[in-house]
Design a protein around this motif. Structure first.
Motif: not given
Length: 428
Positions: A128, A130, A147-150, A153, A156
Motif C-alpha cells: 500500500n 504508505l 507515498s506521494k504517488v497516491d 496519501h 491516509y
C-alpha cells in the motif's frame, strides 16, 4: 532554593525508584501535572511511564448509545475503515467504537480487536506504499518517501495516526512497531547517524565510512561527492541539492560531517516531513489537547514497542493454563488434560492462531496473559462430537463438546488452527 538541592531531590528519587513507580501506578490521576516526572525518565520504569502516557488519552466511556458505529465489508477493509475514521469528528472517536463486519453476526469487543489488528496490517502492508519496513527488522516501519504517488496519501497518514492512537487507547496490541527515525520525529527530536542504522543499513555504513576515511584521501576528491542527493521519483532519477549551491560544493575532510548530517536530514526528515506531520495530527486528534509530542517524549522507543507490539516471547502454555477457568468442565476431566497436551505440542504459529480464534488477540501484552482484560474460559458445549470448537471472543470463551478421544480433539483443533480458519470467525 539551596544550591544543589534539586539534584539531591532527583538523587533521592532514583534511590527510591521502585517505590516511586508503585505510587505513580496506584495514585497518579488524569487531573495531576505529570510533566516534571516525564522529563526525568530515569526515575520511572515501563509500567509507570505507560501509566502516565495512557492518561494523556481521554477516558473511554461505556455509553453504548454514543459509540461511533462502523459496518465494514472485509473485502473493502482499508477503504471503508478510512471513510469511517478519517471523516469522523475526533470527539465522537473519544467515546468508543462499535464494530461489525457485513454479513456476520459477531459484534462487541472481540470483533473490534480483530478489526484493529486487520486494519493495522493493511495500513503497514508495503504494497500500500504508505510505510517502509526496515531491512534488518521487518516489524519496524517509517513513512515511505514515495507515498506521494497516491494523491490521497496525506489523508491516509491522518487516518493511520488516528488508528494507532485508538489502538493504544483501547489497549490492543497490533503487531507492528515504529523505527527510531519515525519515533524521534513524532517526539520532535533530532535524528543522528546512529539512529538510522535499522532504517537504512547501507546509508548508515556509507556515512560511517565517509567520516572515518583518511583526510588526505577524501580531500583528493577520489569519491567525487558534492552536496547533492539522487532521489528516484516515478522511475526517474532526480538530483536534489542538500543546501544552496550544493552541486558546486565538494565534500572534503572539513565539511564531511555537515554533508552526512544534511544527507540524513534530507533522507529521513525533509522527504517525509508532510507524512509525519499528518500522522502526528491524526494521533493528536485522539489524545487530550496539546500532548502529542509530550506523549512520545515521555516514552522510550522500547516502551512504545511493548505497547504496540506486546510480548515478543513465545506463548507460554503454563501461563495460558494458569489464566484459564472452566465451565461445566473440571480441570481433571480427560478432555481438559488432552486439550493442554495438544496445545503443548502445537507450533508457535498454531498457538497464535488458536489464541486469536479464542480471543481475537494475536499479540499478548508484555505481561503475558496477566495483562489481558479478563481470565480466559473453556466451556463445555452440547454440540455433537463431529462439530468444531467455537468461540465467544468478547468474553474470551472457547467452547467444545466432550470429545470421546484425544485423537478426535486433536483433529478438530488442527482444523481451527489453520491460519485461514482461525483468523476469519463469526462468533461473538
Amino acid at each position: 532554593m539551596e544550591k544543589g538541592a534539586e539534584e539531591k531531590f532527583w538523587t533521592v528519587l532514583r534511590l527510591r525508584k521502585a517505590s516511586l513507580c508503585v505510587l505513580i501506578v496506584r495514585y497518579a490521576k488524569r487531573t495531576d501535572d505529570h510533566q516534571w516526572l516525564l522529563q526525568h525518565k530515569d526515575v520511572t520504569d515501563f509500567d509507570s511511564r505507560r501509566h502516565l502516557a495512557m492518561m494523556m488519552f481521554p477516558e473511554l466511556k461505556e455509553d453504548y448509545e454514543d459509540l461511533h458505529e462502523m459496518l465494514i465489508d472485509r473485502s473493502q477493509l482499508l477503504a471503508e475503515s478510512f471513510e469511517y475514521i478519517v471523516h469522523a469528528e475526533s470527539d465522537t472517536l473519544h467515546v468508543g467504537l462499535f464494530m461489525e463486519f457485513k454479513n456476520e453476526e459477531a459484534t462487541g469487543p472481540g470483533v473490534l480487536r480483530e478489526w484493529f489488528f486487520l486494519v493495522t496490517q493493511a495500513i503497514f502492508d508495503p504494497q500500500n506504499a504508505l510505510f517502509v519496513a526496515c531491512p534488518s527488522d521487518r516489524r519496524r516501519f517509517y513513512p515511505n518517501p514515495a507515498s506521494k504517488v497516491d494523491p490521497m496519501h496525506l489523508d491516509y497518514f491522518t487516518f493511520s495516526g488516528r488508528v494507532i492512537a485508538l489502538a493504544l487507547m483501547h489497549k490492543v496490541q497490533v503487531g507492528i512497531v515504529f523505527d527510531r527515525v519515525f519515533f524521534l520525529q513524532l517526539a520532535g527530536m533530532h535524528i543522528s547517524l546512529e539512529d538510522i542504522r535499522d532504517a537504512d543499513p547501507c546509508l548508515y555504513s556509507s556515512c560511517k565510512q565517509i567520516l572515518q576515511m583518511d583526510p588526505e584521501f577524501i580531500d583528493s576528491d577520489a569519491l567525487g561527492l558534492t552536496f547533492v542527493r539522487e532521489v528516484e521519483e516515478l522511475g526517474s532519477i532526480k538530483v536534489v541539492e542538500l543546501c544552496p549551491g550544493g552541486k558546486g560544493i565538494v565534500v572534503n575532510s572539513k565539511n564531511r560531517e555537515k554533508y552526512v548530517n544534511l544527507l540524513i536530514q534530507h533522507h529521513f526528515v525533509t522527504s517525509i516531513s508532510d507524512p509525519v506531520s499528518r500522522f502526528a495530527r491524526g494521533f493528536s486528534d485522539i489524545l487530550n489537547p496539546g500532548e502529542q509530542k509530550l506523549f512520545f517524549r515521555s516514552l522510550e522507543l522500547e516502551d512504545l514497542d511493548w505497547m504496540l507490539y506486546g510480548s515478543e516471547s513465545a506463548i507460554c502454555v503454563e501461563d495460558w493454563k494458569a489464566h484459564t477457568e472452566y465451565s461445566s468442565y473440571k480441570e481433571t476431566d480427560p478432555q481438559i488434560s488432552w486439550f493442554w497436551e495438544i496445545v503443548g505440542r502445537m507450533s508457535a504459529d498454531q498457538r497464535k492462531v488458536l489464541l486469536f480464534f479464542w480471543t481475537s488477540v494475536k499479540y499478548l501484552p508484555v505481561e503475558g496473559f496477566r495483562g489481558l482484560a479478563s481470565q480466559l474460559y473453556i466451556y463445555k458445549s452440547t454440540e455433537p462430537h463431529d462439530h468444531l470448537p467455537s468461540s465467544h471472543t468478547c468474553f474470551y470463551r472457547l467452547c467444545f463438546p466432550p470429545y470421546p478421544s484425544m485423537a478426535i480433539m486433536q483433529d478438530r483443533l488442527r482444523v481451527i488452527t489453520q491460519e485461514h480458519v482461525g483468523c476469519s470467525f463469526g462468533t461473538w
